[in-house]
Write a protein that holds these residues in place. Structure first.
Motif: not given
Length: 305
Positions: A6-11, A99-105, A119-127, A153-159
């Motif tokens: 909750t410390a990191g806020v996402l838009s 962090t400015g990191r973006r994910y495709a949901e 059927w679920g969801r997928v989150y893809v690191d865009l950056d 996923l939040s802690r490690s890039s490229g996931g």
């Protein structure tokens, strides 16, 4: 980043194109909602129960979602959206304003329907280039594994995070138990990743009496491609005070030998780890944080591949 990110806020924004997209770049329109990635995930899974429903997808539907995710991995956003729309899936961008990191949901439009397909969801690191995946086949049923996945996923890039869309006991029989059934959207996506050589770490939750002498059971299922990464994970957990049963070196409970994603990764010669976490780790913030930190030692190595 821990059980409560909750410390990191996402838009949550509407479709910002990546630099490799096949359509013109456009400004993102903030939809007005602001929340943490973990809150997005747990908000989605909050309604999961044994009665929440599940419909087994057809071969055509499974392949359409997997193809759409593959197009996203190749940074063809517009083409991915068109392919996913064929089966009533959608894509939006989740941007971490800290962090400015973006994910495709990637999500199913039926989630808000009276009878969701599950059927679920997928989150893809865009950056960052995609180098690894975290798979969550039993959210809610394996309590707080969805939090483990989101925090990693939040802690490690490229996931990439692949998240099942229903309680494992939803639907008819055990057909919603996606870790043991190939005819699921979850498996189709994991198969797409394995074919591309993207390593995976699949997180599970075990009961206290399943392995009473251990805090964690780590396994490579059938393959041995990820033994080095398994050792690194076990060593990192041991340094943090947790007892790990190493299934590649000895007999352990809950080794996941019948896990279909693990067996498929073995067939593709792709690294795969199946990890069972005790309630002690999953239910306490400081232990969840330590487990995520240990898993980043593995994803960090995969990012260098």
């Amino acid at each position: 980043m821990l059980a409560a990110v909750t410390a990191g806020v996402l838009s949550l924004t509407q479709c910002t194109s990546s630099s490799h997209d096949d359509r013109p770049r456009s400004a993102a329109d903030d939809d007005g909602s602001r929340t943490g990635l973990e809150d997005v995930v747990t908000g989605y899974t909050a309604g999961f129960s044994e009665d929440s429903g599940y419909r087994r997808p057809s071969r055509t539907e499974r392949h359409a979602v997997a193809e759409g995710v593959g197009l996203l991995l190749d940074r063809h956003r517009a083409r991915a959206e068109r392919r996913l729309a064929d089966v009533d899936f959608q894509v939006r961008t989740v941007t971490d304003s800290g962090t400015g990191r973006r994910y495709a949901e990637v999500s199913d439009r039926s989630e808000d329907a009276a009878a969701p397909r599950g059927w679920g969801r997928v989150y893809v690191d865009l950056d960052s280039p995609i180098r690894w995946s975290v798979q969550v086949p039993h959210p809610v049923a394996d309590r707080n594994t969805e939090r483990l996945g989101a925090a990693l996923l939040s802690r490690s890039s490229g996931g990439v995070m692949v998240l099942a869309g229903a309680h494992r006991k939803a639907g008819r029989g055990d057909e919603a138990d996606v870790a043991h059934h190939r005819r699921s959207v979850f498996h189709a996506i994991c198969d797409e990743l394995a074919k591309r050589g993207v390593p995976g770490i699949q997180v599970h939750g075990m009961a206290d009496d399943s392995a009473p002498r251990h805090d964690v059971v780590a396994s490579t299922v059938k393959g041995r491609e990820a033994v080095r990464e398994g050792r690194d994970l076990a060593d990192a957990l041991r340094r943090r005070g947790y007892d790990v049963c190493r299934a590649w070196a000895r007999s352990c409970p809950l080794e996941g030998r019948k896990n279909v994603q693990g067996r498929n990764a073995w067939a593709q010669e792709t690294e795969f780890l199946h990890v069972e976490f005790s309630p002690r780790i999953r239910d306490h913030r400081k232990h969840l944080k330590a487990a995520v930190a240990a898993m980043t030692t593995v994803t960090r190595d995969w990012r260098r591949m």
